[in-house]
Design a protein around this motif. Structure first.
Motif, PDB file in Angstrom:
ATOM      1  N   ARG A   1       3.015 -10.212 -13.996  1.00  0.00           N
ATOM      2  CA  ARG A   1       3.672  -9.717 -12.612  1.00  0.00           C
ATOM      3  C   ARG A   1       3.328 -10.350 -11.494  1.00  0.00           C
ATOM      4  NH1 ARG A   1       2.541  -4.048 -15.445  1.00  0.00           N
ATOM      5  NH2 ARG A   1       4.776  -3.747 -15.814  1.00  0.00           N
TER       6      ARG A   1
ATOM      7  N   TRP B   1       5.826 -12.345  -8.930  1.00  0.00           N
ATOM      8  CA  TRP B   1       5.911 -12.048  -7.543  1.00  0.00           C
ATOM      9  C   TRP B   1       5.712 -13.333  -6.915  1.00  0.00           C
ATOM     10  CZ3 TRP B   1       8.921  -8.678  -5.723  1.00  0.00           C
ATOM     11  CH2 TRP B   1       9.279  -7.466  -6.179  1.00  0.00           C
TER      12      TRP B   1
ATOM     13  N   LEU C   1      -0.639  -8.848  -3.627  1.00  0.00           N
ATOM     14  CA  LEU C   1      -0.503  -8.852  -5.033  1.00  0.00           C
ATOM     15  C   LEU C   1      -1.916  -8.520  -5.736  1.00  0.00           C
ATOM     16  CD1 LEU C   1       1.918 -11.904  -5.701  1.00  0.00           C
ATOM     17  CD2 LEU C   1       2.225  -9.367  -5.689  1.00  0.00           C
TER      18      LEU C   1
ATOM     19  N   GLN D   1      -4.473  -7.211  -4.734  1.00  0.00           N
ATOM     20  CA  GLN D   1      -5.046  -5.711  -4.642  1.00  0.00           C
ATOM     21  C   GLN D   1      -4.246  -5.081  -5.445  1.00  0.00           C
ATOM     22  OE1 GLN D   1      -4.439  -3.715  -0.794  1.00  0.00           O
ATOM     23  NE2 GLN D   1      -6.736  -3.267  -0.625  1.00  0.00           N
ATOM     24  N   VAL D   2      -2.859  -4.854  -5.338  1.00  0.00           N
ATOM     25  CA  VAL D   2      -1.970  -4.015  -6.089  1.00  0.00           C
ATOM     26  C   VAL D   2      -1.841  -4.184  -7.453  1.00  0.00           C
ATOM     27  CG1 VAL D   2      -0.104  -2.393  -6.156  1.00  0.00           C
ATOM     28  CG2 VAL D   2      -1.033  -3.199  -3.849  1.00  0.00           C
ATOM     29  N   VAL D   3      -1.578  -5.579  -7.808  1.00  0.00           N
ATOM     30  CA  VAL D   3      -1.488  -5.824  -9.225  1.00  0.00           C
ATOM     31  C   VAL D   3      -2.480  -5.997 -10.080  1.00  0.00           C
ATOM     32  CG1 VAL D   3       0.002  -7.453 -10.818  1.00  0.00           C
ATOM     33  CG2 VAL D   3       1.201  -6.549  -8.386  1.00  0.00           C
TER      34      VAL D   3
ATOM     35  N   MET E   1      -8.545  -8.522   5.154  1.00  0.00           N
ATOM     36  CA  MET E   1      -8.333  -7.257   5.462  1.00  0.00           C
ATOM     37  C   MET E   1      -6.877  -7.168   6.492  1.00  0.00           C
ATOM     38  SD  MET E   1     -10.046  -5.786   3.222  1.00  0.00           S
ATOM     39  CE  MET E   1     -10.269  -4.178   3.271  1.00  0.00           C
TER      40      MET E   1
ATOM     41  N   LEU F   1      -4.147  -7.824   4.719  1.00  0.00           N
ATOM     42  CA  LEU F   1      -3.519  -6.734   3.879  1.00  0.00           C
ATOM     43  C   LEU F   1      -2.752  -5.892   5.007  1.00  0.00           C
ATOM     44  CD1 LEU F   1      -6.463  -6.298   1.483  1.00  0.00           C
ATOM     45  CD2 LEU F   1      -4.069  -6.710   0.976  1.00  0.00           C
ATOM     46  N   PHE F   2      -3.566  -5.620   6.030  1.00  0.00           N
ATOM     47  CA  PHE F   2      -2.986  -4.773   7.008  1.00  0.00           C
ATOM     48  C   PHE F   2      -1.633  -4.928   7.708  1.00  0.00           C
ATOM     49  CE2 PHE F   2      -2.389  -4.369  11.737  1.00  0.00           C
ATOM     50  CZ  PHE F   2      -2.460  -3.085  11.821  1.00  0.00           C
TER      51      PHE F   2
ATOM     52  N   ARG G   1       1.183  -4.563   4.714  1.00  0.00           N
ATOM     53  CA  ARG G   1       1.785  -2.938   4.671  1.00  0.00           C
ATOM     54  C   ARG G   1       2.561  -2.606   5.768  1.00  0.00           C
ATOM     55  NH1 ARG G   1      -2.937  -2.540   1.629  1.00  0.00           N
ATOM     56  NH2 ARG G   1      -2.413  -2.111  -0.475  1.00  0.00           N
TER      57      ARG G   1
END
Lengths: 236, 187
Positions: free
Chosen positions: B39, B43, B138, B140-142, B162, B165-166, B169
């Motif tokens: 994954r 991506w 990726l 962080q989430v995957v 950070m 990431l902010f 999103r």
């Protein structure tokens, strides 16, 4: 924690559960609401990123690795192949050597036997050949006599082992002198002089031919050898 | 010599046992992480086949240097490091045209439910995020990395991570919100 900082925190880390975040949510229900909304967004992002993985991928990965391993394996057995090859080589050499030894023969003994055999069967043969007849036969060995060599009883091809030799019977001081002229017999042994109670032998080895003399013991074979070989010339 | 030979054979048996353990360890590694790795690669590349290639190369390299992996907890970040290097190598090999993200690459079964429309929009937006925002997201989430782990992996300081990431999103949320309001307006 002020509103902006809280939002930044949650945007960067929607699942953040540290004390400061929890406390802020307890104190302010708007923050709690925002946290929950972001949780929903995060769920959607997770679902969006969760693309299906082809079922065969895991097998493909392991297959590639095992093929890679297999292709490396011959290296391990190379040593064994080398050992096997060495053994085969030594075995082959031994066989060869053994067969070569079997092929070798004592040339003087054979010449002696031949002379004794001829003495019995046609010891009285006297063809009184001239030197040209002998030279015609000698040509096969790349040699010829430049000068007369005295009386020639006979000049016949004969077989010594697998070699075709020209057998000359000449007149000596004490009887007949046998001269065998033969192509190089490299697998033959017994080139040293030998004598029995009647006969004695000599041999000369030239580049392209070998000569063996067999004569009565009383004969000065060294002188005969010198005399004959001074008269012979080699073309090869 | 025979003694030598036997001794050699003994060490070979030990090597074989070691090989078997290594094989088991390897297969466990593949089983545990190949989906996350795929994954992540997908991506990064937007292409199923390229992603599969990269993942296979990654695990092959991992196999070759599996002995250097001493800490099982570090396995994931170790694999990610290999995978990112593998992806970078792809760009070195040839001037690669970045594959355009195509929607039909992804599940397309019951296309028209509202949830799917939203998901497709989100996927398109993720694919089009600049890579410096996409990659931390990726990870962080995957992959499930913490901010610190992402910072270490990408060699950035944590504040930068950070912030990215902010922003990532924030962009996705804005896209979804405007998409939803468009649909409400049309609907």
């Amino acid at each position: 924690m002020d509103d902006l900082e809280f939002r930044k925190r949650i945007y960067a880390e929607p699942k953040c559960q540290d004390d400061a975040v929890r406390q802020a949510m307890q104190e302010d229900k708007h923050k709690r609401k925002f946290y929950d909304e972001m949780g929903l967004l995060e769920q959607k992002i997770e679902q969006a990123l969760d693309v299906p993985v082809s079922e065969g991928l895991q097998s493909k990965i392991i297959l590639r690795q095992s093929i890679q391993e297999k292709s490396k394996q011959p290296k391990v057995s190379k040593a064994y192949i080398a050992i096997a090859a060495s053994i085969a080589f030594v075995f082959g050499m031994t066989i060869n050597h053994f067969l070569a030894n079997q092929n070798s023969f004592n040339v003087t003994e054979m010449a002696l036997a031949h002379v004794y055999h001829e003495m019995q069967s046609h010891g009285n043969l006297d063809l009184d050949l001239d030197i040209n007849t002998v030279n015609a036969k000698l040509a096969a060995y790349g040699a010829q006599f430049e000068k007369e060599i005295g009386h020639i009883y006979s000049a016949n091809f004969c077989q010594i082992k697998n070699t075709r030799a020209l057998h000359l019977v000449l007149a000596g001081q004490h009887g007949q002198i046998n001269v065998f002229i033969m192509p190089k017999a490299n697998d033959a042994t017994g080139w040293d002089s030998v004598s029995d109670n009647k006969l004695t032998t000599r041999s000369s080895r030239y580049q392209s031919a070998d000569l063996i003399y067999v004569a009565p013991k009383a004969e000065n074979l060294d002188a005969v050898q010198d005399s004959i070989e001074n008269k012979i010339s080699w073309r090869i | 010599m025979i003694g030598n030979f036997l001794r050699k054979k003994k060490t070979q048996t030990q090597v074989l046992v070691g090989m078997k353990e290594k094989q088991i360890q390897y297969e466990a590694l593949v089983s545990a992480y190949h989906k996350d790795m795929y994954r992540y690669a997908y991506w990064l590349t937007h292409d199923q086949h390229i992603a599969e290639d990269i993942v296979q190369e990654t695990f092959l390299r991992a196999w070759k240097s599996l002995d250097s992996l001493l800490d099982a907890n570090a396995a994931k970040s170790w694999l990610i490091t290999i995978l990112r290097r593998e992806n970078a190598r792809r760009f070195e090999r040839k001037q690669f045209d970045m594959t355009e993200y195509e929607e039909h690459n992804i599940h397309d079964d019951n296309a028209d439910t509202e949830q799917n429309v939203e998901q497709q929009l989100l996927q398109r937006k993720i694919a089009n995020l600049p890579v410096e925002y996409r990659e931390p997201l990726l990870l962080q989430v995957v992959v499930g990395f913490s901010g610190d782990e992402i910072a270490k992996q990408l060699e950035l300081n944590k504040n930068t991570v950070m912030t990215r990431l902010f922003r990532a999103r924030n962009m996705l949320k804005e896209a979804l919100d405007s998409g939803n309001s468009e649909r409400s307006a049309n609907g």
